[in-house]
Scaffold this active site. Structure first.
Site, PDB file in Angstrom:
ATOM      1  CD  GLU A 151      -2.958  -1.110   2.322  1.00 24.46           C
ATOM      2  OE1 GLU A 151      -4.053  -1.658   2.171  1.00 24.46           O
ATOM      3  OE2 GLU A 151      -2.598  -0.563   3.395  1.00 24.46           O
ATOM      4  CD  GLU A 308      -4.413  -5.968   2.554  1.00 22.71           C
ATOM      5  OE1 GLU A 308      -5.179  -5.283   3.281  1.00 22.71           O
ATOM      6  OE2 GLU A 308      -3.179  -5.819   2.539  1.00 22.71           O
TER       7      GLU A 308
END
Length: 676
Positions: A151, A308
């Protein structure tokens, strides 16, 4: 497919065994993973401090054990590089790795996403550990894919970044004369005579909070530079891995419509796009659908990874509601229907401490499989095994595209006026939402995408028109395409300099209009869109707000006019016949009812048909593989819905039933329909 070692929809998620020092727990994890149909575990995401306890020591024995243990039980590894959070010893010894924030404050060690992307120390050590990991596991049969860092995001304003920014600018512009012209530095006496006079734009210089900037060109370039800097960090690790494992794909997990990075540019450096899906309690289903389509569009329709999603609840939203029974399964198939070839969760076992201990997991704190969430995960795992490779590599074929551009977004948000309430992503979503309600398949595309494959292209708030794009639009329309754009379009070039000669600048010719002025009202104030007669589904009047272009037609036809204020009777919706096609202009921000009627009319005129007619709250999407269509029907409602399949005959892949005519779809239910 992503990796033919596992020719099915991957099912698994982030696993952090280093958070427990218990062989009993590790053994139980493996037992329950197998019960749940888990076949991929993402390892080593935040393990840098464990892997490298000091500058000269590396320790991968723990990782050897976990990869081997999982593989012996039929579970593959998505192997991360652990560089998403630097070790404490590194921050202590080499403070250049620490970021300086927007307010000019130097960070201390803590949290994550905390490394300066232009720190020589961070770059050296992140590249080195990626190299060592790749060399160690290059021949391990368990490794399916590499997961670089995690991320990526955030900006830094330290001296290293400021120095690197000057080099980046020198490479881009070549001379200060060209830079001064591009930024219009004659304004407020900002002319630069030496490169080291340029400073990073933050709270101490050109910017204030909420994207307020005195010099949009400077701020725009700094966003480009920071996105490129983080991308360079990714590429360092990518290249270190690639030299050892040329045939194992490499990715990093993106975050949907995250504002700070230009994901179209990033996707060029990724073997497969992956992203993390975390809708808030009030996120519209259509927004999540749009984001899936955007992630698919980053690589021109290539299937992507859902890296995710939470199995139950998040921990960082203001209100972290549980996913109701059936919702996780429903949302998983929403992702698959829009191009995902993996469904992975965060996290496989719930953490016991720190800020993610209340983030949902496949295995809860109770530590056994007798939970609602586990059983739902196990159902999904069973279904994925049943589906096998049927859907892998299937593509989504859309005839309508919506243009999304991060640099245009930055420029729009940085604009000093005309309204603080103008939200680029919200305006894009409004158009997507209408097409979603109409069950029209959409591709989300960047400005580099070939437009000739589409019948309709929509570019809401195309404030920045990049070099060559107006000609691209003209060619598309001349050859029979339908183009739609809106208020606040065609205003500036790539450095945020206004295109002179009247709005909408380079788009003026194809649109056949001139926008003389732009009115901005409080969002609660509205005007009316009054249709001249009727056209398709358009008739009567609708509401509009936010911005109001005062336009004159220059060859275009006025389809609707403003209903009030001093510009009552001026055009608000126009269409221009241009070559074999049409170019529409929507001069204000209309209500949802208008957009449904308008886009239904446009699609009908372009010959674009909906996938299926379904009740409100039911979503449709379609993938195609080897000439076989797979129609996904997803019931987001809390009640059974009747679905009219007409006379078509389908096989439903999950139940294996033959379906036709009117059928019942349970609340939160899913059909995957293969036409017979």
């Amino acid at each position: 497919m992503i990796n033919d070692k596992l020719p099915k929809i991957w099912h698994g998620g982030d696993y952090n065994p280093e958070q427990w020092d218990s062989q009993e727990i590790w053994d139980e994890d493996v037992r329950m993973f197998k019960l749940a149909g888990i076949d991929v575990a993402t390892l080593n995401v935040f393990s840098w401090a464990l892997n490298q306890p000091n500058e000269d020591t590396y320790n991968f024995e723990w990782l050897d054990d976990k990869i081997n243990r999982l593989y012996e039980n039929g579970i593959y590894t998505c192997l991360a590089t652990s560089t998403a959070a630097h070790p404490a010893w590194m921050a202590k010894k080499y403070p250049d790795v620490l970021r300086v924030d927007f307010y000019g404050r130097k960070r201390k060690f803590g949290s994550r996403h905390n490394s300066c992307p232009n720190s020589p120390t961070y770059r050296e050590y992140s590249e080195k550990i990626a190299d060592k990991l790749a060399e160690r596991y290059k021949d391990h049969p368990a490794v399916l894919i590499w997961h670089v860092s995690n991320e990526y995001g955030g900006y830094c304003y330290c001296d290293n970044c400021q120095d690197a920014f000057r080099v980046w600018l020198s490479d881009k512009y070549g001379t200060l004369e060209k830079l001064n012209k591009a930024w219009n530095t004659g304004f407020w006496g900002h002319t630069f005579y030496e490169w080291d006079e340029i400073v990073a734009p933050n709270m101490l210089s050109e910017e204030r909070e909420d994207n307020v900037s005195d010099f949009q060109g400077i701020s725009l370039d700094y966003r480009r530079f920071q996105s490129d800097s983080l991308l360079d960090c990714y590429k360092l690790e990518y290249n270190a891995i690639r030299k050892h494992t040329p045939n194992i794909p490499i990715t990093t997990n993106l975050m949907g419509t995250y504002p700070m990075l230009d994901y179209f540019k990033w996707a060029k450096e990724m073997d497969v796009v992956s992203w993390d899906n975390y809708p808030a309690i009030d996120t519209p289903f259509s927004y999540t659908a749009m984001t899936h389509d955007l992630m698919r569009g980053l690589k021109s329709g290539q299937p992507f990874m859902l890296m995710e999603q939470t199995p139950s609840q998040q921990n960082w939203q203001p209100y972290n509601s549980l996913k109701r029974p059936g919702v996780m399964r429903l949302w998983s198939y929403q992702a698959i229907g829009r191009g995902a070839d993996t469904i992975l969760y965060f996290q496989l076992r719930r953490s016991v401490g720190a800020c993610e201990k209340y983030h949902g997991a496949v295995i809860e704190h109770v530590g056994h499989e007798h939970t609602r969430v586990f059983n739902e995960v196990a159902q999904i795992g069973k279904e994925f095994n049943q589906l096998g490779d049927t859907l892998l590599d299937a593509r989504v074929n859309a005839r309508v595209a919506i243009v999304f551009d991060w640099e245009n977004r930055w420029a729009t948000e940085l604009s000093s006026g005309p309204s603080v309430s103008l939200d680029y992503v919200n305006e894009v979503h409004k158009y997507y939402d209408a097409l979603y309600k109409l069950n029209v398949q959409v591709d989300m595309v960047g400005v580099e995408e070939d437009l000739s494959q589409y019948d309709v292209v929509i570019a809401p708030v195309l404030y920045m028109v990049k070099e060559g794009y107006a000609a691209k639009v003209e060619s598309f329309v001349e050859n029979g395409g339908t183009f739609i754009t809106t208020f606040f379009s065609g205003i500036v070039n790539e450095t945020d300099i206004v295109t002179l000669g009247g709005y909408p600048g380079e788009l003026r010719k194809v649109l056949g209009i001139w926008a003389e002025e732009i009115d901005a009202l409080h969002p609660d104030e509205t005007n009316e869109i009054v249709v001249n007669g009727s056209r398709g589904s358009l008739s009567g009047s609708y509401s509009c707000n936010l911005l109001f272009d005062l336009i004159h037609t220059e060859g275009a036809q006025a389809v609707a006019e403003y209903g009030s204020d001093f510009y009552q009777g001026m055009p608000v919706l126009t269409v221009n016949e241009f070559g074999k096609g049409k170019a529409w202009y929507v001069a204000s921000s209309p209500d949802a009812e208008f957009l449904v009627d308008f886009l239904q009319t446009v699609c009908e005129e372009a010959g674009v048909e909906p996938l299926l007619s379904v009740p409100e709250g039911v979503e449709t999407t379609e993938r195609v593989k080897d000439g076989q269509t797979y129609l996904f029907v997803l019931n987001h409602n809390n009640k059974v819905e009747s679905i009219d399949l007409k006379d078509s005959q389908y096989q439903e892949l999950l139940s294996t039933q033959q379906l036709s005519g009117t059928v019942e779809l349970e609340a939160k239910g899913v059909f995957i329909l293969a036409k017979v």
